[in-house]
Design a protein around this motif. Structure first.
Motif, PDB file in Angstrom:
ATOM      1  N   PRO A   1      93.385  97.681 -92.159  1.00  0.00           N
ATOM      2  CA  PRO A   1      92.699  96.445 -91.189  1.00  0.00           C
ATOM      3  C   PRO A   1      91.284  97.191 -91.204  1.00  0.00           C
ATOM      4  N   VAL A   2      90.427  95.772 -90.127  1.00  0.00           N
ATOM      5  CA  VAL A   2      89.132  96.143 -90.366  1.00  0.00           C
ATOM      6  C   VAL A   2      88.677  96.036 -88.760  1.00  0.00           C
ATOM      7  N   GLU A   3      88.040  96.479 -88.292  1.00  0.00           N
ATOM      8  CA  GLU A   3      87.477  96.376 -87.511  1.00  0.00           C
ATOM      9  C   GLU A   3      87.454  95.293 -86.850  1.00  0.00           C
ATOM     10  N   PHE A   4      87.807  94.800 -85.370  1.00  0.00           N
ATOM     11  CA  PHE A   4      87.117  93.280 -84.856  1.00  0.00           C
ATOM     12  C   PHE A   4      85.996  93.114 -85.125  1.00  0.00           C
ATOM     13  N   PHE A   5      85.342  93.683 -83.416  1.00  0.00           N
ATOM     14  CA  PHE A   5      83.840  93.567 -83.653  1.00  0.00           C
ATOM     15  C   PHE A   5      82.960  93.522 -84.756  1.00  0.00           C
ATOM     16  N   GLN A   6      83.711  94.407 -86.047  1.00  0.00           N
ATOM     17  CA  GLN A   6      82.472  94.654 -86.432  1.00  0.00           C
ATOM     18  C   GLN A   6      82.527  93.008 -87.689  1.00  0.00           C
TER      19      GLN A   6
END
Length: 855
Positions: free
Chosen positions: A493-498
Motif C-alpha cells: 500500500p502507498v501513502e495517499f497524500f504522496q
C-alpha cells in the motif's frame, strides 16, 4: 550430582517439549539425583502440558526436575545481591513508567530497562536504562547507544538519555496517527464489487465456518491448547469474506454472548506498533459493544516482551474465563508484512503477541488470513520465524467452490440483475469459473456490465477470457492513470497524500471512481490482488482446466467435423446433421464453447478457426492444461506410467464432491479424451504418457476413424441380437448399469456388439454409454437399422424365406456361411426388418392422427 541445562533463548522463542523430555531422559540415563533447566525464554504449549502432568507426580518424584523460568532466575539474582531490587529504582518525572522491568545482561554490563508508557495510546514508546547493581540512572551516552544496538524487544523504542526533553505533543500526534491506521476488514458496497463479499452475499464454506467455531468452542472449554489459527488460500478465494462472515456470525443471538471476532487489515499498517494498537482497539471495541466490562484501569501494553502482562489485560482475561467467553483478533492480508521492508519489525511484534497468546492459554485467539500463492524467500528475515510458529497454530484451508456453491452465487447474481439467468449462460459461467471464487466474481461482474446495456442473449456462447477483461480495463485508462496504477501495484500500500502530490488529485479521484484503486485509511491499494498481480507481471494466475466434456471424444470428433464443414449453422440444423436430439446437441455445443472451437449467438453456431488444424490444436492445448493430466505430470514427471487405480485416486482427490457413480463415468470419459488427443495410451492396464509431441492431436487424415456416421456406412448389420435385447441393453445403460463385463455376463454380449456396430454405443475403458441419446430410442434404433446397407438388400428381397435370404446375403457380403448360418442370419434380418418397419409405420400413423382436425 545434578544435571544442569541452560537455554539462552530470545524472548520470541519458547522451550519445546523435547527439551524437557530429553532432560528427564538424561537424568535417568546418567543416574543423577535431579535435572535443572535454566531458561531465558518461556515454556511452549506442549512443554507446559508436560510440566502440568509432572506436577501431579509425588513430591519425591517432582524433585527429579526443576525448571527455572526467567522470573525465577531474576528473583534468584536479586536475592543473591548481585543486582538491586527493581522496586528501589527512582524514576525521573518525565513520563509514566511501566511496572514491568527487564534485566539486561550484556557484555557491557547489567542493566534494568524500564519502558515509558504513553498515557493516551497505552503502549511503550521509549525506554530508560538503570545500572542493575546500584539502581542509578545511566547517563553515559556511549553505554546507552551501545546497549540500544543489542537485539532485544526494546530495539524499536526510543532510548532516552537522562534530562531528555520529551516533546509530548509530537509523540502524541505520531502515536495518534498510528493508532488511527488500524482499519477493520470491510466489505464491498454492493454485490458487483471486487472487495470482500457482504455477509448477505456470502455463499458456501459451511463446513469451514463450522470447523472454525468448533475450534473456538474447544478453546472456550479448554479442551485444546492451541490458541493460534490461520486461514490459508490463494488470492481471491474468499479469505477476507470468510473473516467478515465470522464477524457477522459472532453478532448473532446464538454467538453474541460467547464469541467476539475483530478483523483488521494489515495493509493499513504504518509502523511496527500496528499489532499492539490492534490488540488495544480489539479489546476497547469488545467493551464498547458490551461484550466484556471495562477493567478498573485503562487498557495498555506495559511490557514489549509480553503484550498481555499488564494488569488491565489480565483483568479482561479473567473476565473472559469466568463468563466463558472468547475474543478472537484476526490479521487479514498478513502476507503484506513480508512485502515491505519497513514492516519487518511488525512481524516481530506480531510474533511476540503470538507467543504471549500461546503461552497464556486463556480465552484469547490470534488468527491470520494467509495467501498461499505468495512466497517468502528462505533468506527473508521472517521466513524461519513464521514457519517456526507452524506447530502452534491450527490451519484452515479454503477449497474451490463446489457446484452448489457456484449455483447459490449465481442465484444471488440473478437477483442483482433483476431477472432470471439464462440457463445456458448460467451453465457457461459455472463451467468457465471452474470453482475459483475470484474468477466467478470477475466473470459475473463482466456479464453484469454487459447486461446493463443489452441482454443476456448477446453474451451467450462467448468464451470468457480473463486476460481480455483485464486488458480492456487497462486500455481504458489514460497514460497518467496507468502510470499511477503501476506505481500503486509496485509499492502497495502507498501513502495517499504522496500519490496525490505526484499524480494529482483528479487522477486519484478518477481511479477511485472507476474502482481501480481503493483507499484504506491513509493508504491506497488496487481493487484486487489478482489485478495487482496482472499489472506487475502481465499475467493472470495460472488456471488449470477442470472442465469435463459432456460428450465422449468420438462423438465430439464427429460433431466437430460437421462444424468444420459448414463453418456456421443453427443448432437445429446441426442436430439434424448428426441425427441427434436438441438436448444432445446442447451438450456438444457446450463443449464447443468451452474448448474454444465455436461461439454461440442464440441458436447460431460459428466456427472460430481458419482451418481444421487450428481447431484440433485448440483441443490439444485445452487438455495440456487439464488439471488431471497436470496433476499426474506433477507427481510422476513426463515419462509417467501409472495404473488405472492410480488415475482413479488422483481424479477422486481433484473431484471429491462428485458422487461415486459420476466419478466412474467421468474417469472413463477423461481417459477417452486423453487417449483421443494422443496424450496417453493404455497397455497392460498401465496408463503411459506419450512423450513424443509429434503424435499428439488428431488430424484430418485420421479423423474419419472417429466418425460414427462413417462406421455406420461401412458396418455389416447382421442382426446378431433381436430388437428386444437391444432395447433391454439401452434401458440398463440408461439406469446406470454401464459395466461392459457385467452386461456381457448377463447374456448381452451380442447386443453390445450390434449396438456398437451401428454407432449407438460408446465404449471407453469398459464403461458403456449411449452415443445418440434420443427422446425415443426405439424410433432411432428402427431408423438406424433400416438405413444400413444390409437392410437395403433385405428390402430388395422382401418375401424370401430365411434360408433364401441368407444365401443372398452370404453372396453379397462375400461370406462363406454354411447352410445353418445362412438360415440363422436370414431369419434374424427378416425379424429386424419387420420390427423396424412396424415401428416406423406406427410413428407415421401417430403423427398423422396428431395433425387431424375436425371441420
Amino acid at each position: 550430582m545434578i544435571y544442569v541445562e541452560c537455554k539462552a533463548y530470545k524472548d520470541t522463542n519458547t522451550i519445546s517439549a523435547d527439551v524437557i523430555t530429553k532432560l528427564l531422559g538424561n537424568v535417568h540415563l546418567k543416574r543423577v539425583s535431579a535435572g535443572w533447566l535454566f531458561s531465558t525464554g518461556p515454556l511452549g504449549k506442549d512443554a507446559k502440558g508436560i510440566v502440568e502432568e509432572w506436577e501431579k507426580q509425588s513430591s519425591e518424584q517432582r524433585k527429579l526436575l526443576q525448571i527455572y523460568s526467567p522470573e525465577k532466575l531474576v528473583n534468584l539474582i536479586v536475592n543473591s545481591g548481585r543486582v538491586c531490587n527493581p522496586l528501589s529504582l527512582e524514576y525521573p518525572t518525565i513520563g509514566s513508567f511501566s511496572d514491568n522491568v527487564t534485566l539486561l545482561i550484556t557484555n557491557i554490563g547489567r542493566f534494568w530497562a524500564v519502558p515509558l508508557i504513553h498515557v493516551n495510546a497505552g503502549i511503550p514508546y521509549a525506554v530508560m536504562l538503570f545500572d542493575a547493581k546500584t539502581g542509578v540512572l545511566v547517563d553515559n551516552h556511549h553505554i546507552i547507544d551501545s546497549v540500544s544496538k543489542i537485539p532485544s524487544s526494546f530495539h524499536d523504542l526510543e532510548w532516552l538519555y537522562p534530562n531528555a526533553i520529551i516533546d509530548e505533543h509530537s509523540i502524541s500526534d505520531q502515536l495518534t496517527k498510528e493508532s488511527e491506521s488500524v482499519i477493520t476488514v470491510s466489505s464491498g458496497d454492493q454485490w458487483a464489487d471486487y472487495r470482500p463479499s457482504r455477509p448477505q452475499d456470502f455463499v458456501g464454506r459451511d463446513g469451514l465456518l463450522q470447523d472454525v467455531y468448533k475450534f473456538v468452542d474447544n478453546v472456550r472449554n479448554s479442551s485444546i491448547r492451541t490458541r493460534l489459527l490461520a486461514l490459508k488460500a490463494p488470492s481471491g478465494w474468499g479469505k477476507s469474506s470468510v473473516l467478515l462472515k465470522l464477524v457477522e456470525k459472532s453478532k448473532t443471538s446464538r454467538q453474541k454472548n460467547k464469541n467476539y471476532v475483530y478483523a483488521v487489515d494489515v495493509r493499513a499498517a504504518t509502523s511496527h506498533r500496528y499489532a499492539e494498537f490492534s490488540l488495544i482497539e480489539c479489546l476497547n471495541s469488545a467493551i464498547k459493544d458490551n461484550f466484556i466490562k471495562k477493567p478498573d484501569t485503562p487498557i495498555k501494553i506495559s511490557d514489549t516482551n509480553n503484550p498481555l502482562s499488564d494488569q488491565s489485560i489480565i483483568e479482561i482475561v479473567r473476565t473472559l474465563k469466568s463468563e466463558n467467553k472468547v475474543i478472537m483478533l484476526m490479521f487479514d492480508q498478513f502476507e503484506e508484512i513480508f512485502s515491505k521492508k519497513e514492516l519487518f519489525p511488525l512481524f516481530e511484534s506480531i510474533r511476540r503477541l503470538s507467543i504471549a497468546v500461546d503461552a497464556l492459554q486463556e480465552n484469547i485467539i490470534l488468527g491470520f488470513a494467509w495467501k498461499t500463492d505468495g512466497t517468502v524467500p528462505t533468506d527473508h528475515p521472517a521466513y524461519h520465524l513464521w514457519h517456526g510458529l507452524a506447530d502452534r497454530r491450527r490451519e484452515f484451508l479454503l477449497n474451490p467452490f463446489v457446484d452448489k456453491d457456484i449455483l447459490k452465487a449465481l442465484n444471488i447474481f440473478s437477483k442483482e440483475i433483476g431477472e432470471p439467468l439464462n440457463p445456458i449462460l448460467k451453465g457457461y459461467l459455472k463451467d468457465h469459473c471452474q470453482g475459483y471464487p475470484w474468477l466467478l466474481k470477475k466473470l459475473c461482474i463482466h456479464v453484469f456490465s454487459l447486461v446493463q446495456g443489452g441482454n443476456q442473449d448477446e453474451i451467450l456462447g462467448k468464451s470468457l477470457n480473463i486476460n481480455e477483461l483485464f486488458e480492456k480495463e487497462t486500455s481504458e485508462l489514460s497514460g497518467i492513470e496507468l502510470a499511477c496504477v503501476k506505481k500503486v501495484a509496485q509499492d502497495s500500500p502507498v501513502e495517499f497524500f504522496q500519490m496525490v502530490e505526484t499524480y494529482g488529485d483528479s487522477t486519484i479521484q478518477s481511479l477511485v471512481n472507476k474502482r481501480i484503486i481503493l483507499r484504506k485509511g491513509q493508504k491506497l491499494i488496487l481493487y484486487w490482488d489478482i489485478f495487482r498481480d496482472y499489472i506487475l507481471t502481465g499475467k493472470v494466475p495460472y488456471i488449470p482446466v477442470t472442465y469435463i466434456p459432456q460428450t465422449q471424444f468420438r462423438r465430439y470428433s464427429s460433431a466437430l467435423q460437421v462444424l468444420i464443414d459448414h463453418k456456421s449453422l443453427t443448432i437445429p440444423v446441426f442436430a439434424s446433421k448428426l441425427g441427434i436430439g436438441r438436448d444432445a446437441a446442447e451438450n456438444i455445443v457446450r463443449d464447443f464453447v468451452m474448448l474454444g472451437n465455436s461461439s454461440r449467438q442464440g441458436d447460431n453456431l460459428k466456427f472460430l478457426h481458419e482451418n481444421a488444424e487450428e481447431a484440433y490444436k485448440k483441443v490439444v492445448d485445452f487438455f495440456t492444461k487439464h488439471i488431471t493430466y497436470a496433476k499426474i505430470i506433477e507427481e510422476h514427471g513426463n515419462t509417467f506410467q501409472i495404473t488405472l487405480g492410480d488415475f482413479e485416486v488422483y481424479f477422486n482427490e481433484l473431484y471429491e464432491s462428485y458422487s461415486e457413480k459420476t466419478k466412474k463415468l467421468y474417469i472413463n470419459r477423461i481417459n477417452g479424451w486423453l487417449i483421443g488427443v494422443g496424450f496417453i495410451e493404455i497397455k497392460n492396464n498401465k496408463i503411459i504418457n506419450n512423450v513424443d509431441n509429434s503424435i499428439r492431436g488428431f488430424s484430418k487424415t485420421t479423423f474419419p476413424r472417429f466418425s460414427s456416421r462413417k462406421r455406420m456406412r461401412n458396418a455389416n448389420f447382421l442382426g446378431e441380437a433381436p430388437p428386444e435385447r437391444i432395447l433391454e441393453l439401452i434401458r440398463k445403460i440408461e439406469i446406470g448399469q454401464t459395466s461392459e463385463s457385467t452386461l456381457k455376463n448377463t447374456g448381452l454380449r451380442n447386443a453390445i456388439s450390434l449396438l456398437n456396430s451401428i454407432g449407438g454405443l460408446s465404449i471407453e475403458n469398459g464403461i458403456l454409454s449411449i452415443s445418440h441419446e434420443q427422446k425415443n430410442m426405439t424410433q432411432w434404433l428402427a431408423k438406424t437399422v433400416l438405413s444400413t446397407p444390409t437392410m437395403d438388400i433385405v428390402k430388395k428381397n422382401e418375401g424370401k424365406v430365411a434360408i433364401e435370404l441368407g444365401k443372398v446375403i452370404s453372396a453379397e457380403l462375400n461370406k462363406s456361411w454354411i447352410e445353418s448360418s445362412q438360415k440363422r442370419y436370414g431369419a434374424a434380418l427378416i425379424q429386424w426388418f419387420k420390427w423396424a418397419t412396424e415401428v416406423l409405420k406406427k410413428e407415421t400413423v401417430s403423427a398423422g392422427n396428431s395433425n387431424t382436425s375436425l371441420d
